[in-house]
Design a protein around this motif. Structure first.
Motif, PDB file in Angstrom:
ATOM      1  N   ASN A  25     -37.912 -16.771 -11.088  1.00 23.86           N
ATOM      2  CA  ASN A  25     -37.148 -17.098  -9.971  1.00 23.86           C
ATOM      3  C   ASN A  25     -37.542 -16.618  -8.772  1.00 23.86           C
ATOM      4  OD1 ASN A  25     -34.659 -18.474  -8.991  1.00 23.86           O
ATOM      5  ND2 ASN A  25     -33.684 -16.678  -9.167  1.00 23.86           N
ATOM      6  N   GLY A  26     -38.900 -16.339  -8.382  1.00 22.17           N
ATOM      7  CA  GLY A  26     -39.531 -16.101  -7.066  1.00 22.17           C
ATOM      8  C   GLY A  26     -39.071 -14.448  -6.940  1.00 22.17           C
ATOM      9  N   THR A  27     -38.676 -13.696  -8.028  1.00 20.16           N
ATOM     10  CA  THR A  27     -38.343 -12.219  -7.776  1.00 20.16           C
ATOM     11  C   THR A  27     -39.632 -11.487  -7.898  1.00 20.16           C
ATOM     12  OG1 THR A  27     -36.284 -12.640  -8.992  1.00 20.16           O
ATOM     13  CG2 THR A  27     -37.240 -10.393  -8.942  1.00 20.16           C
ATOM     14  N   GLN A  28     -39.698 -10.365  -7.027  1.00 21.17           N
ATOM     15  CA  GLN A  28     -40.682  -9.459  -6.914  1.00 21.17           C
ATOM     16  C   GLN A  28     -40.350  -8.417  -7.931  1.00 21.17           C
ATOM     17  OE1 GLN A  28     -43.220  -8.448  -4.401  1.00 21.17           O
ATOM     18  NE2 GLN A  28     -43.250 -10.773  -4.266  1.00 21.17           N
ATOM     19  N   LEU A  29     -41.182  -7.824  -9.041  1.00 20.32           N
ATOM     20  CA  LEU A  29     -41.200  -6.883  -9.791  1.00 20.32           C
ATOM     21  C   LEU A  29     -41.985  -5.726  -9.739  1.00 20.32           C
ATOM     22  CD1 LEU A  29     -39.351  -6.065 -12.263  1.00 20.32           C
ATOM     23  CD2 LEU A  29     -41.095  -7.029 -13.802  1.00 20.32           C
ATOM     24  N   TRP A  30     -41.460  -4.670  -8.989  1.00 19.49           N
ATOM     25  CA  TRP A  30     -42.211  -3.428  -8.651  1.00 19.49           C
ATOM     26  C   TRP A  30     -42.214  -2.545  -9.805  1.00 19.49           C
ATOM     27  CZ3 TRP A  30     -40.512  -2.803  -2.933  1.00 19.49           C
ATOM     28  CH2 TRP A  30     -40.928  -3.920  -2.209  1.00 19.49           C
ATOM     29  N   LEU A  31     -43.205  -1.472 -10.097  1.00 20.04           N
ATOM     30  CA  LEU A  31     -43.111  -0.348 -10.850  1.00 20.04           C
ATOM     31  C   LEU A  31     -42.903   0.853  -9.959  1.00 20.04           C
ATOM     32  CD1 LEU A  31     -45.663  -0.775 -13.545  1.00 20.04           C
ATOM     33  CD2 LEU A  31     -43.522  -1.463 -13.702  1.00 20.04           C
ATOM     34  N   GLN A  32     -41.853   1.728 -10.447  1.00 21.11           N
ATOM     35  CA  GLN A  32     -41.754   2.929  -9.753  1.00 21.11           C
ATOM     36  C   GLN A  32     -42.703   3.965 -10.197  1.00 21.11           C
ATOM     37  OE1 GLN A  32     -38.096   5.741 -10.194  1.00 21.11           O
ATOM     38  NE2 GLN A  32     -37.757   5.377  -7.986  1.00 21.11           N
ATOM     39  N   LEU A  33     -43.746   4.540  -9.620  1.00 23.26           N
ATOM     40  CA  LEU A  33     -44.652   5.534  -9.785  1.00 23.26           C
ATOM     41  C   LEU A  33     -43.680   6.745 -10.071  1.00 23.26           C
ATOM     42  CD1 LEU A  33     -47.562   4.390  -7.859  1.00 23.26           C
ATOM     43  CD2 LEU A  33     -47.029   3.628 -10.100  1.00 23.26           C
ATOM     44  N   GLY A  34     -43.815   7.374 -11.583  1.00 17.77           N
ATOM     45  CA  GLY A  34     -43.132   8.624 -11.592  1.00 17.77           C
ATOM     46  C   GLY A  34     -43.754   9.750 -12.112  1.00 17.77           C
TER      47      GLY A  34
END
Length: 404
Positions: free
Chosen positions: A97-106
């Protein structure tokens, strides 16, 4: 009155990436990893639900570069030993659906989960509920390399971007905070020194992913602890980030320091950190994301219309209703029904929302609000099971070395 569609207008980030609207699912520790650091089908379905619900970007909380400093045994671990195919599947579902998916670097640092980790921070601490060794310079210099490697693998697996976690009392936040950071070398003392590691991580990450991959930073407006990071120092970090390659600054606050009150459990209405965001706007032209306390469409719209924020980060509101952006666009459900609990054992509210995420990932959520004690018991039992899996998979916790 300005056109009310502002919340649903696209935003172009400095790297050229276009967000389809101004609503983000801010990072939460969903605890849906399988105990070996890999995603599960329930986790993929959870992020698919948020994508279908209309958010512009979802951020996956606390993805670790190694197993040594995890925040919880449900965290993801992404490094060359990981099965990248399983991460690719998560990325594909979360980007619908045109969504950005980011990983949070922890990297949890001193707050690493002791049963599976080796808590280490900028300085050695021996406090009630919080003990850790101090990091050597060699260990500090390894952090940017490890996080940058995870960012590169995230890019390879098809994720849309990354967020560097420098808030809420985890490692990079600890370096920024004079409460945690008592170092007397070039990583401690002045705020210029205390922000050095964060800037090194950003520089290494940008070098790893190139100029067109979004990199955000999550930053505390203050630690909300006596002796911790304050607003003036936080503004200095924002000003430094203004001259960097960062694409967005996510403003939050508070820490998970033992005994400290979580910002997300704060009383009162409206965005928690909007006053600081307005101050930050005076020292940076970078896109600002505002996370914390935004519960209604009117609050989200006002934060953007006022110029305080370019993007609003929602967490608990999207746990209660994953399709909230679509409902807001259709002028339905201006405010989800937030539960009210008669008593709140320590960690109970966080456990309740986390177990609700599990229900969403199983397409099994209901309108019922279970008892906090029950949620906490289920949450702790699952952590116990995943701790056993984690230990079998990654091996026993490494012995702690002395600070160099």
């Amino acid at each position: 009155m300005q056109h009310e569609g502002t919340l649903f207008e696209p935003l172009e980030l400095p790297c050229g990436t276009l967000l389809k609207n101004r609503i983000a699912k801010s990072a939460m520790s969903d605890s849906l990893g399988d105990g070996t650091g890999h995603p599960t089908a329930a986790q993929a379905r959870l992020y698919q639900r948020w994508a279908q619900g209309g958010v512009a970007v979802s951020i996956i909380g606390e993805v670790q570069p190694t197993s040594n400093f995890a925040e919880k045994p449900g965290n993801l671990v992404l490094n060359p030993a990981s099965d990248l195919a399983r991460f690719r599947e998560l990325a594909a579902h979360g980007k619908e659906n045109g969504t950005q998916l980011w990983l949070q670097l922890g990297h949890a640092g001193a707050l690493a989960y002791a049963p599976i980790s080796t808590p280490r921070g900028p300085s050695a601490l021996d406090l009630p509920g919080l003990r850790c060794a101090g990091m050597s310079r060699e260990e500090i210099r390894q952090v940017p390399l490890d996080l940058a490697q995870t960012a590169r693998l995230a890019q390879e697996a098809g994720f849309s971007g990354v967020q560097i976690h420098a808030a809420h009392g985890f490692l990079l936040s600890q370096f920024l905070s004079p409460l945690f950071n008592k170092r007397v070398d070039d990583y401690g003392g002045s705020i210029a020194n205390r922000m050095r590691l964060l800037l090194d991580v950003l520089e290494a990450t940008r070098a790893a992913v190139g100029p067109q991959f979004p990199i955000a930073v999550k930053l505390n407006s203050s630690d909300q602890l006596e002796g911790g990071l304050g607003e003036e120092d936080a503004l200095a970090v924002v000003a430094a980030l203004d001259t960097s390659s960062v694409d967005a600054i996510d403003i939050s606050g508070g820490t998970y320091f033992p005994g400290a009150k979580s910002a997300s459990d704060s009383a009162g209405g409206g965005p928690y950190f909007i006053a600081f965001a307005k101050r930050a706007r005076t020292v940076t032209s970078k896109p600002l994301m505002l996370t914390g306390g935004i519960k209604t469409r009117a609050q989200a719209q006002e934060a953007v219309l006022s110029g305080a924020a370019d993007v609003v980060g929602l967490a608990r509101a999207l746990v209660l209703e994953p399709s909230l952006p679509n409902l807001w666009l259709a002028h339905q459900m201006p405010e989800p029904a937030f539960p009210r609990f008669s008593h709140a054992p320590e960690g109970g509210i966080t456990a309740w929302y986390t177990m609700r995420l599990t229900e969403i990932g199983a397409d099994a959520e209901t309108g019922d609000f279970c008892d906090l004690d029950q949620a906490l018991a289920e949450y702790d039992a699952r952590d116990g099971l995943r701790t056993e899996i984690w230990t079998r998979h990654f091996g026993p916790v490494a012995p702690t070395r002395r600070e160099a």
